[in-house]
Design a protein around this motif. Structure first.
Motif, mmCIF file in Angstrom:
data_model
loop_
_atom_site.group_PDB
_atom_site.id
_atom_site.type_symbol
_atom_site.label_atom_id
_atom_site.label_comp_id
_atom_site.label_asym_id
_atom_site.label_seq_id
_atom_site.Cartn_x
_atom_site.Cartn_y
_atom_site.Cartn_z
ATOM 1 N N THR A 207 0.826 -1.212 0.000
ATOM 2 C CA THR A 207 0.000 0.000 0.000
ATOM 3 C C THR A 207 0.862 1.265 0.000
ATOM 4 O O THR A 207 0.498 2.259 -0.631
ATOM 5 C CB THR A 207 -0.969 0.019 1.189
ATOM 6 N N PHE A 281 -4.187 -7.249 -5.088
ATOM 7 C CA PHE A 281 -4.216 -5.829 -4.731
ATOM 8 C C PHE A 281 -4.451 -4.970 -5.971
ATOM 9 O O PHE A 281 -5.223 -3.999 -5.933
ATOM 10 C CB PHE A 281 -2.924 -5.402 -4.041
ATOM 11 N N SER A 285 -7.578 -2.442 -6.174
ATOM 12 C CA SER A 285 -7.318 -0.993 -6.195
ATOM 13 C C SER A 285 -7.417 -0.367 -7.584
ATOM 14 O O SER A 285 -7.553 0.849 -7.721
ATOM 15 C CB SER A 285 -5.920 -0.712 -5.636
ATOM 16 N N TRP A 331 -6.069 -0.735 1.514
ATOM 17 C CA TRP A 331 -5.860 0.413 0.626
ATOM 18 C C TRP A 331 -6.679 1.620 1.089
ATOM 19 O O TRP A 331 -6.193 2.753 1.080
ATOM 20 C CB TRP A 331 -6.211 0.025 -0.806
ATOM 21 N N GLN A 334 -4.759 3.087 3.941
ATOM 22 C CA GLN A 334 -3.578 3.818 3.471
ATOM 23 C C GLN A 334 -3.971 5.178 2.903
ATOM 24 O O GLN A 334 -3.302 6.189 3.143
ATOM 25 C CB GLN A 334 -2.866 3.000 2.396
ATOM 26 N N GLN A 335 -5.063 5.234 2.170
ATOM 27 C CA GLN A 335 -5.532 6.500 1.608
ATOM 28 C C GLN A 335 -5.956 7.465 2.706
ATOM 29 O O GLN A 335 -5.719 8.677 2.606
ATOM 30 C CB GLN A 335 -6.695 6.237 0.634
#
Length: 341
Positions: A207, A281, A285, A331, A334-335
């Motif tokens: 990530t 991933f 994403s 994800w 992480q954002q």
């Protein structure tokens, strides 16, 4: 019912605190914040709408730990997460791992005995199996020599629990949960994995690379005896793992355990390679990852995944979250970190 959670501000610990509270327990956190961030406490509070009593102490400090048991009225059980946890780092710093991981358990057991607290859920690991002869591993799979000092500390801690439980005066009841690889974050994106510095674990490295924090993901070894040459692991969503602890605590409190020490694998029962996780991933994403194959990392086992039958049949626990959904939650987390950073 009051449950002491050592390492309760850490990755798995913070999610367990949330699940305990939502199940009707009163969690109490002990953490020295050596490998966690205080922001996790704000995240917990934002999710549950309440402050959790928190003590900034080291579990290996007998006097400090005793003050918690004295201050909090009746502690009904303990979940012991507090430990150093990086396989690669343990190869570099074995003494620190033995002192911290084994030492903190010894101190905790001394204090629990003094205050007559008899219920313990211990955070063990699939690393206790070493490099197994056959997959998947069951709880009856023989433990081979551990591939890292981290794995050895978990083997030693399990031995300590068994020996203490075999003593004639023992009143301790323990459930050993052997985790596989926790990933993902709470669906609120208010708590998740917060590695300090360069991540040791695969998913936060993924990530952070996707977010542009890391230039490139290095995959540790592409020449293992696996279908695509990369390590195979059993990736379990952290909230599923946290829920397993609530089930284990309730089993202890209800005195439903068939033995004074019970052991359960906590995984999905399915193995995925590192390259499969990277591809999943990218699917979750919609991004392409910059990665390359690097050298093997010391202490890594080629492949391991769980037979999770016993947890389902005896503990009544089964994972619910898919690999794609787990990675999507990582994800999202992480954002959120990037936006707030």
């Amino acid at each position: 019912m009051k449950i002491l959670v050592t390492g309760g501000a850490g990755y798995i610990g913070s999610h367990a605190v949330v699940e305990l509270y939502q199940a009707g327990y009163q969690p109490v956190i002990v953490d020295n914040f050596s490998n966690s961030e205080e922001s996790a406490l704000a995240g917990i509070e934002a999710i549950i709408g309440a402050k959790v009593p928190t003590y900034r102490i080291d579990c290996a400090d007998n006097a400090a730990l005793r003050t918690v048991f004295q201050t909090e009225e009746k502690i009904d059980g303990v979940i012991h997460f507090a430990a150093y946890k990086a396989v690669g780092e343990s190869v570099q710093k074995p003494l620190a791992y033995f002192q911290n991981n084994v030492g903190s358990l010894l101190t905790l057991l001394e204090v629990m005995t003094e205050f007559e607290v008899t219920n313990l859920v211990f955070s063990s690991s699939c690393t206790v199996y070493g490099i197994p002869d056959a997959l998947p591993v069951t709880e009856a799979t023989p433990s081979k020599p551990a591939s890292s000092p981290y794995g050895r500390t978990k083997q030693m801690c399990e031995d300590v629990v068994h020996d203490v439980s075999a003593a004639p005066t023992n009143k301790l009841h323990t459930i050993l949960l052997r985790y596989f690889n926790p990933i993902g974050a709470h669906n609120s994106a208010k708590i998740g994995e917060l590695p300090l510095g360069v991540p040791n674990n695969l998913v936060p490295y993924i990530t952070q690379t996707a977010a542009g924090i890391r230039e490139q993901l290095t995959i540790n070894g592409g020449d293992y005896d696996t279908p695509d040459g990369t390590n195979i692991r059993d990736y379990i969503h952290v909230v599923d793992l946290a829920k397993a602890h609530v089930v284990a605590v309730q089993r202890l409190l209800d005195r439903k355990a068939s033995e004074v020490v019970e052991t359960f694998n906590v995984g999905t029962g399915h193995g995925n390679s590192v390259l499969e996780v990277v591809q999943a991933f990218e699917q979750a994403s919609g991004l392409k990852l910059n990665y390359h194959i690097g050298p093997r990392r010391a202490g890594d086992v080629p492949a391991i995944y769980a037979d999770a039958t016993k947890a389902e049949q005896v503990l009544g626990f089964k994972t619910e979250t898919s690999l794609l959904d787990s990675l999507a939650s990582a994800w999202k987390w992480q954002q959120t970190l990037h936006k707030n950073g």
